[in-house]
Design a protein around this motif. Structure first.
Motif, PDB file in Angstrom:
ATOM      1  N   ASP A   1       3.160  12.129   1.915  1.00 56.97           N
ATOM      2  CA  ASP A   1       3.976  10.926   2.058  1.00 56.97           C
ATOM      3  C   ASP A   1       4.170  10.571   3.531  1.00 56.97           C
ATOM      4  O   ASP A   1       4.031   9.405   3.912  1.00 56.97           O
ATOM      5  CB  ASP A   1       5.326  11.116   1.364  1.00 56.97           C
ATOM      6  CG  ASP A   1       6.163   9.857   1.408  1.00 56.97           C
ATOM      7  OD1 ASP A   1       5.668   8.794   0.990  1.00 56.97           O
ATOM      8  OD2 ASP A   1       7.323   9.937   1.861  1.00 56.97           O
TER       9      ASP A   1
ATOM     10  N   SER B   1       0.908   4.204  -2.800  1.00 55.51           N
ATOM     11  CA  SER B   1       0.659   5.598  -2.424  1.00 55.51           C
ATOM     12  C   SER B   1       1.788   6.510  -2.912  1.00 55.51           C
ATOM     13  O   SER B   1       1.532   7.635  -3.356  1.00 55.51           O
ATOM     14  CB  SER B   1       0.472   5.742  -0.912  1.00 55.51           C
ATOM     15  OG  SER B   1       1.696   5.659  -0.216  1.00 55.51           O
ATOM     16  N   GLN B   2       3.021   6.010  -2.873  1.00 57.31           N
ATOM     17  CA  GLN B   2       4.148   6.805  -3.372  1.00 57.31           C
ATOM     18  C   GLN B   2       4.025   7.045  -4.873  1.00 57.31           C
ATOM     19  O   GLN B   2       4.295   8.149  -5.352  1.00 57.31           O
ATOM     20  CB  GLN B   2       5.472   6.092  -3.081  1.00 57.31           C
ATOM     21  CG  GLN B   2       5.897   6.191  -1.646  1.00 57.31           C
ATOM     22  CD  GLN B   2       7.249   5.546  -1.437  1.00 57.31           C
ATOM     23  OE1 GLN B   2       7.469   4.408  -1.831  1.00 57.31           O
ATOM     24  NE2 GLN B   2       8.148   6.289  -0.834  1.00 57.31           N
TER      25      GLN B   2
ATOM     26  N   ASN C   1       0.824   9.273   4.876  1.00 51.75           N
ATOM     27  CA  ASN C   1       0.549   7.937   4.331  1.00 51.75           C
ATOM     28  C   ASN C   1       1.385   6.883   5.037  1.00 51.75           C
ATOM     29  O   ASN C   1       0.872   5.838   5.442  1.00 51.75           O
ATOM     30  CB  ASN C   1       0.839   7.881   2.832  1.00 51.75           C
ATOM     31  CG  ASN C   1      -0.251   8.486   1.997  1.00 51.75           C
ATOM     32  OD1 ASN C   1      -1.358   8.713   2.460  1.00 51.75           O
ATOM     33  ND2 ASN C   1       0.063   8.770   0.744  1.00 51.75           N
TER      34      ASN C   1
ATOM     35  N   TYR D   1       0.822  -1.210   0.000  1.00 43.73           N
ATOM     36  CA  TYR D   1       0.000   0.000   0.000  1.00 43.73           C
ATOM     37  C   TYR D   1       0.858   1.264   0.000  1.00 43.73           C
ATOM     38  O   TYR D   1       0.539   2.247  -0.660  1.00 43.73           O
ATOM     39  CB  TYR D   1      -0.948   0.025   1.185  1.00 43.73           C
ATOM     40  CG  TYR D   1      -2.063  -0.993   1.115  1.00 43.73           C
ATOM     41  CD1 TYR D   1      -2.612  -1.386  -0.102  1.00 43.73           C
ATOM     42  CD2 TYR D   1      -2.570  -1.574   2.268  1.00 43.73           C
ATOM     43  CE1 TYR D   1      -3.634  -2.317  -0.166  1.00 43.73           C
ATOM     44  CE2 TYR D   1      -3.596  -2.502   2.216  1.00 43.73           C
ATOM     45  CZ  TYR D   1      -4.134  -2.869   0.999  1.00 43.73           C
ATOM     46  OH  TYR D   1      -5.142  -3.783   0.928  1.00 43.73           O
ATOM     47  N   TYR D   2       1.952   1.235   0.738  1.00 47.14           N
ATOM     48  CA  TYR D   2       2.820   2.412   0.776  1.00 47.14           C
ATOM     49  C   TYR D   2       3.476   2.648  -0.583  1.00 47.14           C
ATOM     50  O   TYR D   2       3.565   3.781  -1.050  1.00 47.14           O
ATOM     51  CB  TYR D   2       3.872   2.279   1.878  1.00 47.14           C
ATOM     52  CG  TYR D   2       4.766   3.476   1.977  1.00 47.14           C
ATOM     53  CD1 TYR D   2       4.251   4.724   2.292  1.00 47.14           C
ATOM     54  CD2 TYR D   2       6.136   3.385   1.741  1.00 47.14           C
ATOM     55  CE1 TYR D   2       5.063   5.841   2.366  1.00 47.14           C
ATOM     56  CE2 TYR D   2       6.950   4.481   1.814  1.00 47.14           C
ATOM     57  CZ  TYR D   2       6.413   5.711   2.133  1.00 47.14           C
ATOM     58  OH  TYR D   2       7.213   6.817   2.191  1.00 47.14           O
TER      59      TYR D   2
END
Length: 59
Positions: free
Chosen positions: A38, A16-17, A41, A12-13
């Motif tokens: 960031d 998101s990035q 998140n 997920y990270y």
């Protein structure tokens, strides 16, 4: 039953990035906004979902 999805936080990270990088590249958010998003998140994702590091420590 405690089911942990392996490395969901890391996945997920990473997604998101990619999203915030695209938003920044298109000029939809500033660099300062990108950095803040960031940070938020990372904090929220890693406190909500299991990561590889967590699962290695608990093994």
């Amino acid at each position: 039953m405690d089911i942990k999805l392996y490395a969901q936080a890391d996945f997920y990270y990473a997604v998101s990035q990619q999203i915030i990088e695209r938003l920044a590249a298109k000029g939809l958010i500033t660099e300062a906004q990108r950095v803040k998003i960031d940070e938020l998140n990372r904090e929220k994702i890693y406190e909500t979902y299991p990561s590889i590091a967590e699962l290695e420590v608990s093994a």
